[in-house]
Design a protein around this motif. Structure first.
Motif, PDB file in Angstrom:
ATOM      1  N   SER A 152     -22.883   4.952  55.813  1.00 18.56           N
ATOM      2  CA  SER A 152     -22.506   4.053  56.639  1.00 18.56           C
ATOM      3  C   SER A 152     -21.556   2.743  56.401  1.00 18.56           C
ATOM      4  O   SER A 152     -21.196   1.728  57.123  1.00 18.56           O
ATOM      5  CB  SER A 152     -23.749   3.163  57.220  1.00 18.56           C
ATOM      6  N   GLN A 153     -21.217   2.786  54.722  1.00 17.99           N
ATOM      7  CA  GLN A 153     -20.388   1.848  54.530  1.00 17.99           C
ATOM      8  C   GLN A 153     -18.794   2.297  53.874  1.00 17.99           C
ATOM      9  O   GLN A 153     -17.908   1.763  53.937  1.00 17.99           O
ATOM     10  CB  GLN A 153     -21.109   1.097  53.137  1.00 17.99           C
ATOM     11  N   ALA A 154     -18.948   3.581  53.427  1.00 14.00           N
ATOM     12  CA  ALA A 154     -17.690   4.105  52.799  1.00 14.00           C
ATOM     13  C   ALA A 154     -16.598   4.182  53.592  1.00 14.00           C
ATOM     14  O   ALA A 154     -15.197   3.900  53.380  1.00 14.00           O
ATOM     15  CB  ALA A 154     -18.037   5.332  52.075  1.00 14.00           C
ATOM     16  N   TRP A 155     -16.667   4.794  54.707  1.00 14.39           N
ATOM     17  CA  TRP A 155     -15.396   5.321  55.590  1.00 14.39           C
ATOM     18  C   TRP A 155     -14.516   3.967  56.031  1.00 14.39           C
ATOM     19  O   TRP A 155     -13.462   4.070  55.815  1.00 14.39           O
ATOM     20  CB  TRP A 155     -16.114   5.857  56.892  1.00 14.39           C
ATOM     21  N   ASN A 156     -15.454   2.977  56.182  1.00 16.80           N
ATOM     22  CA  ASN A 156     -14.478   1.709  56.814  1.00 16.80           C
ATOM     23  C   ASN A 156     -13.848   1.320  55.570  1.00 16.80           C
ATOM     24  O   ASN A 156     -12.362   0.902  55.680  1.00 16.80           O
ATOM     25  CB  ASN A 156     -15.410   0.572  57.324  1.00 16.80           C
ATOM     26  N   MET A 157     -14.586   1.082  54.320  1.00 16.84           N
ATOM     27  CA  MET A 157     -13.772   0.577  53.183  1.00 16.84           C
ATOM     28  C   MET A 157     -12.633   1.399  52.822  1.00 16.84           C
ATOM     29  O   MET A 157     -11.507   1.051  52.362  1.00 16.84           O
ATOM     30  CB  MET A 157     -14.659   0.410  52.236  1.00 16.84           C
ATOM     31  N   THR A 158     -12.829   2.651  52.793  1.00 19.32           N
ATOM     32  CA  THR A 158     -11.707   3.810  52.591  1.00 19.32           C
ATOM     33  C   THR A 158     -10.533   3.566  53.479  1.00 19.32           C
ATOM     34  O   THR A 158      -9.399   3.629  53.134  1.00 19.32           O
ATOM     35  CB  THR A 158     -12.290   5.252  52.499  1.00 19.32           C
ATOM     36  N   PHE A 159     -10.820   3.383  54.917  1.00 18.56           N
ATOM     37  CA  PHE A 159      -9.703   3.487  55.841  1.00 18.56           C
ATOM     38  C   PHE A 159      -8.893   2.151  55.286  1.00 18.56           C
ATOM     39  O   PHE A 159      -7.584   2.164  55.551  1.00 18.56           O
ATOM     40  CB  PHE A 159     -10.335   3.376  57.276  1.00 18.56           C
ATOM     41  N   ALA A 160      -9.823   0.979  55.455  1.00 17.50           N
ATOM     42  CA  ALA A 160      -8.946  -0.228  54.972  1.00 17.50           C
ATOM     43  C   ALA A 160      -8.103  -0.284  53.822  1.00 17.50           C
ATOM     44  O   ALA A 160      -6.972  -0.578  53.748  1.00 17.50           O
ATOM     45  CB  ALA A 160      -9.921  -1.362  55.024  1.00 17.50           C
ATOM     46  N   PHE A 161      -8.494   0.435  52.588  1.00 16.28           N
ATOM     47  CA  PHE A 161      -7.606   0.332  51.501  1.00 16.28           C
ATOM     48  C   PHE A 161      -6.533   1.345  51.658  1.00 16.28           C
ATOM     49  O   PHE A 161      -5.397   1.185  51.126  1.00 16.28           O
ATOM     50  CB  PHE A 161      -8.663   0.844  50.240  1.00 16.28           C
ATOM     51  N   TYR A 162      -6.906   2.482  52.110  1.00 18.59           N
ATOM     52  CA  TYR A 162      -5.969   3.338  52.475  1.00 18.59           C
ATOM     53  C   TYR A 162      -4.582   2.889  53.321  1.00 18.59           C
ATOM     54  O   TYR A 162      -3.456   3.142  52.876  1.00 18.59           O
ATOM     55  CB  TYR A 162      -6.393   4.793  53.224  1.00 18.59           C
ATOM     56  N   HIS A 163      -4.951   2.107  54.171  1.00 16.35           N
ATOM     57  CA  HIS A 163      -3.730   1.462  54.848  1.00 16.35           C
ATOM     58  C   HIS A 163      -3.190   0.333  54.160  1.00 16.35           C
ATOM     59  O   HIS A 163      -1.950   0.275  54.146  1.00 16.35           O
ATOM     60  CB  HIS A 163      -4.343   0.910  56.176  1.00 16.35           C
ATOM     61  N   SER A 164      -3.979  -0.289  53.059  1.00 18.84           N
ATOM     62  CA  SER A 164      -3.311  -1.170  52.473  1.00 18.84           C
ATOM     63  C   SER A 164      -2.232  -0.453  51.441  1.00 18.84           C
ATOM     64  O   SER A 164      -1.069  -0.966  51.007  1.00 18.84           O
ATOM     65  CB  SER A 164      -4.253  -1.857  51.675  1.00 18.84           C
ATOM     66  N   LEU A 165      -2.543   0.724  50.859  1.00 18.47           N
ATOM     67  CA  LEU A 165      -1.815   1.396  50.100  1.00 18.47           C
ATOM     68  C   LEU A 165      -0.385   1.975  50.733  1.00 18.47           C
ATOM     69  O   LEU A 165       0.598   1.917  49.948  1.00 18.47           O
ATOM     70  CB  LEU A 165      -2.533   2.499  49.390  1.00 18.47           C
ATOM     71  N   ILE A 166      -0.575   2.290  51.949  1.00 18.48           N
ATOM     72  CA  ILE A 166       0.393   2.851  52.628  1.00 18.48           C
ATOM     73  C   ILE A 166       1.434   1.637  52.938  1.00 18.48           C
ATOM     74  O   ILE A 166       2.587   2.075  53.625  1.00 18.48           O
ATOM     75  CB  ILE A 166       0.178   3.953  53.658  1.00 18.48           C
ATOM     76  N   THR A 167       1.206   0.639  53.338  1.00 17.60           N
ATOM     77  CA  THR A 167       1.757  -0.476  53.686  1.00 17.60           C
ATOM     78  C   THR A 167       2.363  -1.530  52.650  1.00 17.60           C
ATOM     79  O   THR A 167       2.634  -2.574  52.916  1.00 17.60           O
ATOM     80  CB  THR A 167       1.093  -1.199  54.855  1.00 17.60           C
ATOM     81  N   VAL A 168       1.998  -1.103  51.390  1.00 21.51           N
ATOM     82  CA  VAL A 168       2.501  -1.787  50.045  1.00 21.51           C
ATOM     83  C   VAL A 168       3.964  -2.259  50.453  1.00 21.51           C
ATOM     84  O   VAL A 168       4.969  -1.476  50.583  1.00 21.51           O
ATOM     85  CB  VAL A 168       2.516  -1.244  48.823  1.00 21.51           C
ATOM     86  N   PRO A 169       4.453  -3.702  50.260  1.00 21.03           N
ATOM     87  CA  PRO A 169       5.873  -4.028  50.549  1.00 21.03           C
ATOM     88  C   PRO A 169       6.937  -2.999  49.484  1.00 21.03           C
ATOM     89  O   PRO A 169       6.501  -2.802  48.419  1.00 21.03           O
ATOM     90  CB  PRO A 169       5.765  -5.434  49.904  1.00 21.03           C
ATOM     91  N   ARG A 170       7.838  -2.549  50.453  1.00 25.53           N
ATOM     92  CA  ARG A 170       8.787  -1.566  49.408  1.00 25.53           C
ATOM     93  C   ARG A 170       9.342  -2.220  48.218  1.00 25.53           C
ATOM     94  O   ARG A 170       9.632  -1.389  47.280  1.00 25.53           O
ATOM     95  CB  ARG A 170       9.779  -1.104  50.464  1.00 25.53           C
ATOM     96  N   GLU A 171       9.714  -3.718  48.251  1.00 24.08           N
ATOM     97  CA  GLU A 171      10.361  -4.190  47.088  1.00 24.08           C
ATOM     98  C   GLU A 171       9.453  -4.171  46.099  1.00 24.08           C
ATOM     99  O   GLU A 171       9.936  -3.886  45.007  1.00 24.08           O
ATOM    100  CB  GLU A 171      10.932  -5.697  47.748  1.00 24.08           C
ATOM    101  N   MET A 172       8.131  -4.324  46.313  1.00 21.12           N
ATOM    102  CA  MET A 172       7.182  -4.396  45.231  1.00 21.12           C
ATOM    103  C   MET A 172       6.894  -3.039  44.468  1.00 21.12           C
ATOM    104  O   MET A 172       7.188  -2.870  43.184  1.00 21.12           O
ATOM    105  CB  MET A 172       5.878  -4.954  45.646  1.00 21.12           C
TER     106      MET A 172
END
Length: 582
Positions: A152-172
């Motif tokens: 009941s906990q893992a999927w929400n956290m995984t989706f959130a972190f996955y989306h953060s990883l694929i939207t890391v600023p390009r210049e960084m």
């Protein structure tokens, strides 16, 4: 006889030790005492997880209010154990999906399917497996409960972190490559910090989701056999089954104290600490504060622990540099396409083999017609999910933005929202049953309200996290330009919170399907209300141990959730990645 003389090296060492001992104050004593007390409680409570257990014997729960402190400690131990497992799962799964194009095609759809499998579907398998793995010990049931809370906990956290990883600023990302960062260094220095705010807020929401299913994970009914684990959830379930409103009230009071205490001592300090990872060029006038974090910063233990762990960090950094692999795409397009074809054939073969085995099993037991009724019932639950997500978006996104833009309001609203998000729907079943009976409201409509108790908060928490992540300098620029009203929403707020909202929407949708299991059948005392829907179908099949119907119901629910995610949420994910990443 002359006095012994200290060498300069020994003298300097003694002086350094004396100086560091003199730096310690009463704050350090309080922190050390709190840690020791916490460890003692964990050891004492953990001892109760390995007592003897006979599966054939029906166990009961002691509903005396005096037992509630012990039950609260047992529930907290399960919740934090599941949170730790969820964090490890999140970091590994999301990183693999974000950095491997081939794995992404498997892991993200698999995450959709896992999110769609109801908690009771996991419990049916987990209880049988862990009880057989740890015979005559309560530890098997404890493991099943922890893994159920984990689901009941893992999927929400995984989706959130996955989306953060694929939207890391390009210049960084380009900067890290130009500086020769290994994968390990890029993860710890850039990727994890960029997703810290979303990860903390979604971790908080996932923790609340764990509370929501606490009764189901501690008071388990599988194949006409009942298993009970000591905890606040099982206490509330027993009080609800007896129709004892006084003890239900005690359970609600205990839950409130637990949620407020965890928020004050754990989540509030994390929210304030995560502010350091906010990407902005202007310093905010008001920042998040936490009394616990301020107290810890006055202590010398964190710095002492950092010095103690420095060799381990340096060793990990050296290992990352040694084993860091350049992840630039292959130049040979022919080889890459050939690898894609082989990978797709292997995955499709395994999935096809599993589907054929499932269909063969169901065909041999009840025939493929077993899918007909779940498909029709799924349409009713789908309608409730669509209504819930739409209304929650219109109501909670503006409120979440208001909270996220105001640190002062966040300090007031966060504990209140956490309490509301953490209350299991089962705790409110007596009030819901009374309300539905008095007003004549059908559970087919009222079930939407009960499902909202477990799903709408994903949208609110992600709206808050998205608003908090909008840089202060952008907000100040809008103020200087006099952009107000709808133009401010269109130019700043919607683009700024859109990636976080998509994460909240996809997890709210999956959470609503999961919540339908406990929201489409409401029982209090001798009164049972049942709604028409897929959740009620699966709950009824699970209670009677009808495995073909359980599998058919879970497969249909997975089909609906994956289809909804593919048609709606994945397209919004790509839109957020291409147009709305800061």
């Amino acid at each position: 006889m002359s006095a012994p003389r200290l060498t300069p090296g020994r003298a300097s060492l003694s002086v350094r030790v004396a100086r560091r001992m003199a730096e310690f104050s009463w704050v350090d004593i309080v922190v050390a005492a709190a840690v020791l007390v916490g460890l003692y409680v964990v050891v004492r409570v953990g001892a109760g997880t390995t007592v003897s257990f006979v599966p054939s014997r029906v166990t009961s729960i002691d509903t005396r209010p005096a037992r509630l402190p012990y039950y609260a400690a047992r529930s907290l131990l399960r919740m934090f154990t599941a949170l730790g497992l969820s964090l490890v799962f999140t970091l590994v799964w999301a990183y693999a999906a974000a950095h491997s194009r081939r794995l992404e095609r498997v892991l993200i759809p698999a995450l959709d399917i896992l999110q769609s499998v109801p908690i009771l579907g996991f419990l049916t398998i987990l209880v049988t497996g862990f009880v057989a793995l740890f015979p005559h010990s309560l530890f098997g049931l404890e493991c099943a409960s922890v893994v159920a809370i984990f689901t009941s906990q893992a999927w929400n956290m995984t989706f959130a972190f996955y989306h953060s990883l694929i939207t890391v600023p390009r210049e960084m990302d380009e900067l890290s490559r130009s500086m020769g960062f290994s994968r390990w260094m890029r993860f710890w220095k850039i990727e994890l910090p960029s997703g810290a705010i979303n990860l903390v807020w979604n971790g908080m929401m996932s923790f609340g989701g764990g509370w929501f299913f606490l009764v189901a994970s501690e008071l388990i009914s599988v194949s006409n056999r009942h298993y009970v684990l000591p905890g606040v959830g099982s206490y509330a379930g027993a009080a609800i089954a007896d129709g004892d409103l006084t003890r239900v009230g005690w359970a609600i009071v205990t839950m409130t104290v637990m949620v407020v205490g965890v928020n004050f001592c754990f989540w509030r300090p994390l929210v304030a600490w995560a502010e350091r990872f906010k990407v902005e060029q202007a310093e905010a006038v008001h920042v998040q504060r936490s009394l616990v974090l301020d107290f810890l910063r006055r202590s010398h233990w964190p710095r002492a622990l950092g010095r103690l762990l420095r060799p381990a960090r340096e060793a990990a950094g050296r290992a990352g540099r040694v084993f860091g692999v350049d992840d630039r795409p292959l130049q040979d397009g022919v080889r890459r396409r050939a690898g894609d074809v082989v990978f797709a054939l292997v995955v499709c073969g395994l999935v096809g083999w599993g589907v054929l085995n499932l269909l063969g099993y169901l065909h041999g037991r009840m025939g493929l017609g077993v899918f007909g009724r779940p498909l029709l019932l799924g349409l009713a639950t789908l309608a409730r999910v669509v209504v819930l997500v739409t209304v929650a978006t219109l109501v909670w996104v503006p409120i979440g933005v208001k909270i996220g833009f105001s640190p002062r309001l966040t300090r007031i609203a966060q504990p209140m929202v956490q309490i509301l998000a953490s209350f299991p729907a089962n705790f409110l079943f007596p009030l819901a049953t009374w309300f539905f009976l008095r007003t004549g409201l059908s559970l087919n409509i009222g079930g939407i309200l009960l499902m909202a108790l477990g799903a709408q908060w994903y949208i609110l928490f992600n709206a808050i996290a998205g608003a908090m992540a909008i840089p202060t300098d952008l907000r100040e620029a809008m103020d200087d330009l006099g952009v107000r009203g709808w133009q401010r929403w269109r130019r700043l707020i919607i683009p700024g919170i859109f990636p976080a909202y998509v994460t909240g929407g996809i997890t709210a949708s999956g959470g609503a399907w999961n919540a339908s299991i406990v929201s489409e059948i409401v029982t209090f005392g001798g009164t049972t209300l049942t709604a028409t829907g897929l959740g009620a179908y699966i709950a009824h099949a699970t209670e009677h141990g009808d495995y073909p119907k359980i599998l058919a119901g879970i497969a249909v629910m997975a089909l609906y959730v994956v289809g909804l995610n593919r048609l709606v949420w994945r397209r919004l994910y790509r839109l957020a990645e291409k147009r709305y990443s800061l």
